[in-house]
Scaffold this motif. Structure first.
Motif, PDB file in Angstrom:
ATOM      1  N   MET A   1      12.363 -22.694 -33.676  1.00 36.89           N
ATOM      2  CA  MET A   1      13.084 -22.870 -32.353  1.00 36.89           C
ATOM      3  C   MET A   1      14.589 -23.020 -32.478  1.00 36.89           C
ATOM      4  O   MET A   1      14.904 -23.858 -33.405  1.00 36.89           O
ATOM      5  CB  MET A   1      12.315 -23.646 -31.561  1.00 36.89           C
ATOM      6  N   THR A   2      15.500 -22.481 -31.752  1.00 38.82           N
ATOM      7  CA  THR A   2      16.887 -22.808 -31.840  1.00 38.82           C
ATOM      8  C   THR A   2      16.959 -23.812 -30.739  1.00 38.82           C
ATOM      9  O   THR A   2      16.364 -24.101 -29.779  1.00 38.82           O
ATOM     10  CB  THR A   2      17.600 -21.453 -31.182  1.00 38.82           C
ATOM     11  N   SER A  32      29.306 -26.776 -27.376  1.00 32.97           N
ATOM     12  CA  SER A  32      28.368 -26.645 -26.156  1.00 32.97           C
ATOM     13  C   SER A  32      27.882 -25.144 -25.947  1.00 32.97           C
ATOM     14  O   SER A  32      28.638 -24.247 -26.365  1.00 32.97           O
ATOM     15  CB  SER A  32      29.146 -26.791 -24.694  1.00 32.97           C
ATOM     16  N   ASP A  33      26.763 -24.962 -25.780  1.00 34.82           N
ATOM     17  CA  ASP A  33      25.975 -23.657 -25.212  1.00 34.82           C
ATOM     18  C   ASP A  33      25.869 -23.318 -23.842  1.00 34.82           C
ATOM     19  O   ASP A  33      26.183 -22.411 -23.397  1.00 34.82           O
ATOM     20  CB  ASP A  33      24.527 -23.682 -25.981  1.00 34.82           C
ATOM     21  N   VAL A  34      25.424 -24.774 -23.289  1.00 37.69           N
ATOM     22  CA  VAL A  34      25.409 -24.194 -21.541  1.00 37.69           C
ATOM     23  C   VAL A  34      26.130 -25.708 -21.001  1.00 37.69           C
ATOM     24  O   VAL A  34      25.834 -26.786 -21.482  1.00 37.69           O
ATOM     25  CB  VAL A  34      24.266 -24.349 -21.010  1.00 37.69           C
ATOM     26  N   LYS A  76      29.361 -17.537 -25.419  1.00 35.40           N
ATOM     27  CA  LYS A  76      29.177 -16.129 -25.949  1.00 35.40           C
ATOM     28  C   LYS A  76      28.066 -16.037 -26.858  1.00 35.40           C
ATOM     29  O   LYS A  76      27.397 -14.676 -26.988  1.00 35.40           O
ATOM     30  CB  LYS A  76      30.578 -15.477 -26.625  1.00 35.40           C
ATOM     31  N   ARG A  77      27.863 -17.107 -27.839  1.00 35.08           N
ATOM     32  CA  ARG A  77      26.947 -16.961 -28.834  1.00 35.08           C
ATOM     33  C   ARG A  77      25.445 -16.841 -28.484  1.00 35.08           C
ATOM     34  O   ARG A  77      24.547 -16.779 -28.962  1.00 35.08           O
ATOM     35  CB  ARG A  77      27.183 -18.011 -29.935  1.00 35.08           C
ATOM     36  N   LEU A  78      25.452 -17.442 -27.122  1.00 32.31           N
ATOM     37  CA  LEU A  78      23.953 -17.530 -26.529  1.00 32.31           C
ATOM     38  C   LEU A  78      23.576 -16.251 -25.927  1.00 32.31           C
ATOM     39  O   LEU A  78      24.447 -15.538 -25.016  1.00 32.31           O
ATOM     40  CB  LEU A  78      23.951 -18.452 -25.597  1.00 32.31           C
ATOM     41  N   SER A  79      22.314 -15.928 -25.999  1.00 27.08           N
ATOM     42  CA  SER A  79      21.724 -14.530 -25.473  1.00 27.08           C
ATOM     43  C   SER A  79      21.123 -15.220 -24.113  1.00 27.08           C
ATOM     44  O   SER A  79      20.243 -15.896 -24.112  1.00 27.08           O
ATOM     45  CB  SER A  79      20.620 -14.060 -26.152  1.00 27.08           C
ATOM     46  N   ILE A 103      13.255 -16.033 -23.792  1.00 26.79           N
ATOM     47  CA  ILE A 103      12.412 -17.141 -23.226  1.00 26.79           C
ATOM     48  C   ILE A 103      12.858 -17.159 -21.843  1.00 26.79           C
ATOM     49  O   ILE A 103      13.934 -17.663 -21.580  1.00 26.79           O
ATOM     50  CB  ILE A 103      12.442 -18.395 -23.917  1.00 26.79           C
ATOM     51  N   LYS A 104      11.736 -16.962 -20.821  1.00 28.90           N
ATOM     52  CA  LYS A 104      12.031 -16.882 -19.412  1.00 28.90           C
ATOM     53  C   LYS A 104      12.146 -18.525 -19.041  1.00 28.90           C
ATOM     54  O   LYS A 104      11.353 -19.391 -19.418  1.00 28.90           O
ATOM     55  CB  LYS A 104      10.892 -16.384 -18.843  1.00 28.90           C
TER      56      LYS A 104
END
Length: 153
Positions: A1-2, A32-34, A76-79, A103-104
């Motif tokens: 898991m990421t 930061s991712d989010v 940007k690196r996060l889908s 993942i929803k």
């Protein structure tokens, strides 16, 4: 898991170009991712100013008034694929269900008013419609978590 680095920050206005640059740079340094930002004080047309460097997507609830406006920035690196968007017309919250790395889940960014939280918080009950999926809630609820250390009257 990421592992996903998520943070929330009441920025108290980012319409100033220098302050906006420093905040975006600092968020990048934190990897930061989010990033869930509150009190952004930006018009909806100015949201594009946040889509710089590491930021791939910006979701906005601009609102009106000096103490409103929330933005959710996704790296940007996060889908992330959005499925729908619920934006508060007063700029107090934004709800963005979608697929995060397939993942929803639902991301909720909230900026509650300084007074009248008892009337405001029940307005958020409708996001429980998304409760079948994981929900990530961040923001500034303007609530006291421990009355013993609260410095306000």
């Amino acid at each position: 898991m990421t592992t996903i680095e998520l943070l929330r920050w009441n920025v108290k206005g980012i319409s100033n170009k220098t302050k906006r640059y420093k905040i975006i740079t600092h968020l990048k340094s934190l990897e930061s991712d989010v990033a869930m930002l509150q009190e952004t004080h930006l018009k909806n047309t100015e949201a594009v100013k946040l889509r710089k460097r590491w930021v791939g997507q910006v979701f906005s609830a601009p609102g009106t008034g000096a103490s409103r406006g929330v933005r959710t920035l996704i790296a940007k690196r996060l889908s992330f694929r959005l499925t729908q968007e619920t934006v508060d017309k007063d700029g107090r919250y934004i709800i963005i269900p979608g697929f995060l790395h397939n993942i929803k889940c639902t991301l909720v960014n909230v900026n509650a008013p300084n007074i009248g939280q008892a009337k405001f918080l029940p307005r958020l009950n409708f996001f429980l419609d998304f409760s079948a999926d994981p929900i990530v809630i961040g923001g500034d609820f303007n609530l006291v978590s421990d009355p013993a250390v609260d410095r306000s009257r």
